[in-house]
Design a protein around this motif. Structure first.
Motif, PDB file in Angstrom:
ATOM      1  N   ASP A 156      53.806  53.948  80.899  1.00  0.00           N
ATOM      2  CA  ASP A 156      55.061  54.035  81.642  1.00  0.00           C
ATOM      3  C   ASP A 156      55.878  55.265  81.277  1.00  0.00           C
ATOM      4  O   ASP A 156      56.519  55.858  82.141  1.00  0.00           O
ATOM      5  N   ASN A 157      55.859  55.638  79.992  1.00  0.00           N
ATOM      6  CA  ASN A 157      56.680  56.768  79.583  1.00  0.00           C
ATOM      7  C   ASN A 157      56.189  57.365  78.276  1.00  0.00           C
ATOM      8  O   ASN A 157      55.238  56.875  77.672  1.00  0.00           O
ATOM      9  N   VAL A 158      56.861  58.410  77.846  1.00  0.00           N
ATOM     10  CA  VAL A 158      56.691  58.989  76.517  1.00  0.00           C
ATOM     11  C   VAL A 158      58.098  59.139  75.947  1.00  0.00           C
ATOM     12  O   VAL A 158      59.031  59.513  76.665  1.00  0.00           O
ATOM     13  N   MET A 159      58.243  58.795  74.666  1.00  0.00           N
ATOM     14  CA  MET A 159      59.549  58.882  74.003  1.00  0.00           C
ATOM     15  C   MET A 159      59.367  59.534  72.645  1.00  0.00           C
ATOM     16  O   MET A 159      58.317  59.371  72.013  1.00  0.00           O
ATOM     17  N   ILE A 160      60.387  60.242  72.220  1.00  0.00           N
ATOM     18  CA  ILE A 160      60.420  60.755  70.851  1.00  0.00           C
ATOM     19  C   ILE A 160      61.795  60.467  70.271  1.00  0.00           C
ATOM     20  O   ILE A 160      62.758  60.245  71.004  1.00  0.00           O
ATOM     21  N   HIS A 161      61.857  60.469  68.954  1.00  0.00           N
ATOM     22  CA  HIS A 161      63.134  60.354  68.247  1.00  0.00           C
ATOM     23  C   HIS A 161      63.288  61.614  67.409  1.00  0.00           C
ATOM     24  O   HIS A 161      62.648  61.763  66.375  1.00  0.00           O
ATOM     25  N   HIS A 162      64.109  62.521  67.897  1.00  0.00           N
ATOM     26  CA  HIS A 162      64.341  63.795  67.225  1.00  0.00           C
ATOM     27  C   HIS A 162      65.521  63.644  66.277  1.00  0.00           C
ATOM     28  O   HIS A 162      66.520  63.003  66.622  1.00  0.00           O
TER      29      HIS A 162
ATOM     30  N   CYS B  58      54.868  44.327  78.406  1.00  0.00           N
ATOM     31  CA  CYS B  58      54.998  45.691  77.890  1.00  0.00           C
ATOM     32  C   CYS B  58      54.970  45.688  76.363  1.00  0.00           C
ATOM     33  O   CYS B  58      55.341  44.704  75.723  1.00  0.00           O
ATOM     34  N   ARG B  59      54.558  46.805  75.823  1.00  0.00           N
ATOM     35  CA  ARG B  59      54.586  47.001  74.380  1.00  0.00           C
ATOM     36  C   ARG B  59      54.802  48.486  74.125  1.00  0.00           C
ATOM     37  O   ARG B  59      54.349  49.326  74.888  1.00  0.00           O
ATOM     38  N   ILE B  60      55.485  48.796  73.047  1.00  0.00           N
ATOM     39  CA  ILE B  60      55.702  50.189  72.664  1.00  0.00           C
ATOM     40  C   ILE B  60      54.773  50.513  71.503  1.00  0.00           C
ATOM     41  O   ILE B  60      54.738  49.794  70.506  1.00  0.00           O
ATOM     42  N   PHE B  61      54.014  51.592  71.677  1.00  0.00           N
ATOM     43  CA  PHE B  61      53.082  52.043  70.656  1.00  0.00           C
ATOM     44  C   PHE B  61      53.570  53.363  70.074  1.00  0.00           C
ATOM     45  O   PHE B  61      53.915  54.279  70.820  1.00  0.00           O
ATOM     46  N   LYS B  62      53.586  53.450  68.739  1.00  0.00           N
ATOM     47  CA  LYS B  62      53.877  54.721  68.085  1.00  0.00           C
ATOM     48  C   LYS B  62      52.533  55.374  67.797  1.00  0.00           C
ATOM     49  O   LYS B  62      51.657  54.767  67.185  1.00  0.00           O
ATOM     50  N   VAL B  63      52.377  56.601  68.281  1.00  0.00           N
ATOM     51  CA  VAL B  63      51.099  57.288  68.171  1.00  0.00           C
ATOM     52  C   VAL B  63      51.295  58.721  67.691  1.00  0.00           C
ATOM     53  O   VAL B  63      52.400  59.264  67.735  1.00  0.00           O
ATOM     54  N   GLN B  64      50.181  59.307  67.236  1.00  0.00           N
ATOM     55  CA  GLN B  64      50.169  60.714  66.835  1.00  0.00           C
ATOM     56  C   GLN B  64      48.770  61.256  67.088  1.00  0.00           C
ATOM     57  O   GLN B  64      47.774  60.599  66.754  1.00  0.00           O
ATOM     58  N   HIS B  65      48.706  62.447  67.700  1.00  0.00           N
ATOM     59  CA  HIS B  65      47.424  63.106  67.943  1.00  0.00           C
ATOM     60  C   HIS B  65      47.690  64.554  68.311  1.00  0.00           C
ATOM     61  O   HIS B  65      48.835  64.959  68.527  1.00  0.00           O
ATOM     62  N   THR B  66      46.634  65.316  68.417  1.00  0.00           N
ATOM     63  CA  THR B  66      46.750  66.730  68.778  1.00  0.00           C
ATOM     64  C   THR B  66      46.804  66.883  70.295  1.00  0.00           C
ATOM     65  O   THR B  66      46.532  65.939  71.041  1.00  0.00           O
ATOM     66  N   ASP B  67      47.103  68.105  70.741  1.00  0.00           N
ATOM     67  CA  ASP B  67      47.093  68.398  72.176  1.00  0.00           C
ATOM     68  C   ASP B  67      45.696  68.168  72.756  1.00  0.00           C
ATOM     69  O   ASP B  67      45.553  67.694  73.881  1.00  0.00           O
ATOM     70  N   GLU B  68      44.679  68.507  71.981  1.00  0.00           N
ATOM     71  CA  GLU B  68      43.305  68.355  72.449  1.00  0.00           C
ATOM     72  C   GLU B  68      42.929  66.886  72.641  1.00  0.00           C
ATOM     73  O   GLU B  68      42.028  66.561  73.407  1.00  0.00           O
ATOM     74  N   GLN B  69      43.597  65.981  71.949  1.00  0.00           N
ATOM     75  CA  GLN B  69      43.296  64.549  72.038  1.00  0.00           C
ATOM     76  C   GLN B  69      44.180  63.819  73.059  1.00  0.00           C
ATOM     77  O   GLN B  69      43.986  62.633  73.295  1.00  0.00           O
ATOM     78  N   LEU B  70      45.113  64.527  73.672  1.00  0.00           N
ATOM     79  CA  LEU B  70      46.069  63.902  74.590  1.00  0.00           C
ATOM     80  C   LEU B  70      45.372  63.187  75.751  1.00  0.00           C
ATOM     81  O   LEU B  70      45.657  62.025  76.038  1.00  0.00           O
ATOM     82  N   GLU B  71      44.449  63.852  76.402  1.00  0.00           N
ATOM     83  CA  GLU B  71      43.764  63.249  77.548  1.00  0.00           C
ATOM     84  C   GLU B  71      42.947  62.030  77.114  1.00  0.00           C
ATOM     85  O   GLU B  71      42.930  61.011  77.807  1.00  0.00           O
ATOM     86  N   GLU B  72      42.303  62.107  75.955  1.00  0.00           N
ATOM     87  CA  GLU B  72      41.533  60.966  75.448  1.00  0.00           C
ATOM     88  C   GLU B  72      42.441  59.764  75.191  1.00  0.00           C
ATOM     89  O   GLU B  72      42.104  58.636  75.537  1.00  0.00           O
TER      90      GLU B  72
ATOM     91  N   ILE C  75      57.482  68.600  69.592  1.00  0.00           N
ATOM     92  CA  ILE C  75      58.699  68.925  68.830  1.00  0.00           C
ATOM     93  C   ILE C  75      58.968  67.929  67.711  1.00  0.00           C
ATOM     94  O   ILE C  75      59.932  68.075  66.974  1.00  0.00           O
ATOM     95  N   THR C  76      58.098  66.919  67.575  1.00  0.00           N
ATOM     96  CA  THR C  76      58.247  65.936  66.491  1.00  0.00           C
ATOM     97  C   THR C  76      56.937  65.787  65.718  1.00  0.00           C
ATOM     98  O   THR C  76      56.515  64.679  65.397  1.00  0.00           O
ATOM     99  N   SER C  77      56.280  66.915  65.444  1.00  0.00           N
ATOM    100  CA  SER C  77      55.024  66.925  64.675  1.00  0.00           C
ATOM    101  C   SER C  77      53.983  65.968  65.252  1.00  0.00           C
ATOM    102  O   SER C  77      53.276  65.283  64.518  1.00  0.00           O
ATOM    103  N   ASN C  78      53.920  65.889  66.558  1.00  0.00           N
ATOM    104  CA  ASN C  78      52.958  65.072  67.312  1.00  0.00           C
ATOM    105  C   ASN C  78      53.264  63.577  67.311  1.00  0.00           C
ATOM    106  O   ASN C  78      52.551  62.807  67.941  1.00  0.00           O
ATOM    107  N   TYR C  79      54.295  63.138  66.612  1.00  0.00           N
ATOM    108  CA  TYR C  79      54.673  61.720  66.629  1.00  0.00           C
ATOM    109  C   TYR C  79      55.424  61.426  67.927  1.00  0.00           C
ATOM    110  O   TYR C  79      56.324  62.176  68.315  1.00  0.00           O
ATOM    111  N   HIS C  80      55.061  60.336  68.584  1.00  0.00           N
ATOM    112  CA  HIS C  80      55.744  59.933  69.804  1.00  0.00           C
ATOM    113  C   HIS C  80      55.448  58.464  70.083  1.00  0.00           C
ATOM    114  O   HIS C  80      54.649  57.835  69.393  1.00  0.00           O
ATOM    115  N   TYR C  81      56.121  57.950  71.098  1.00  0.00           N
ATOM    116  CA  TYR C  81      55.968  56.549  71.489  1.00  0.00           C
ATOM    117  C   TYR C  81      55.598  56.487  72.969  1.00  0.00           C
ATOM    118  O   TYR C  81      56.018  57.336  73.750  1.00  0.00           O
TER     119      TYR C  81
END
Length: 174
Positions: free
Chosen positions: A94-100, A67-81, A136-142
């Protein structure tokens, strides 16, 4: 020690052992009879673990995953890609995480490992009244991504970087 605790430890012992673990050795270690170990193994199998009995002992048949955790950012339109990029290269999201900053860590299980599952997830997002957690975190997530090898995770990381989804962590010099 209760039977459930013993069974958890037996699973861990078999998982961590490089060689088959004999029933006699387990019985001696837990100070129980060999028959108790046989019953424990039956209950462990019933719980979904694929324990294989060999003439040298028990082994756990499980696919190797890393496993590896990736920090990513993209628009809603790029989510499926983004999600299809990961699954097309052999990864499982496996999941999506945010740090609010106010609410702290928030996490949702996804378990997306095929284009079909990504499509169903996207349909849920498009037809629902909810928006992706990343919003809710300006598109930043893990994402925690699992795969069969480090090489597969390296390919996923490279492709996410090339598509501009990967957020490069800045290291602070103290």
């Amino acid at each position: 020690m209760h039977g459930s605790e013993r069974r958890e430890q037996i699973i861990r012992q078999i998982q961590e052992s490089k060689a088959p673990v004999s029933g006699t050795k387990l019985a001696s270690f837990y100070n129980v009879s060999r028959q108790v170990i046989v019953q424990d193994i039956a209950l462990i199998r019933a719980a979904g673990y694929e324990i294989i009995s060999t003439n040298r002992g028990y082994i756990l048949n499980q696919p190797k995953t890393v496993c590896r955790i990736f920090k990513v950012q993209h628009t809603d339109e790029q989510l499926e890609e983004e999600l299809n990029t990961i699954v097309d290269l052999g990864g499982c999201v496996d999941n999506v995480m945010i740090h609010h900053r106010v609410y702290g860590k928030m996490e949702a299980e996804l378990v997306l490992n095929s284009r079909r599952k990504v499509g169903a997830f996207m349909e849920d997002i498009r037809s629902g009244k909810s928006s992706p957690l990343k919003n809710i975190t300006s598109n930043y997530h893990y994402h925690k991504v699992s795969a069969d090898s480090e090489e597969t995770l390296d390919l996923i990381e490279q492709e996410l970087r090339e598509k501009g989804f990967l957020v490069e962590e800045r290291r602070q010099v103290v």
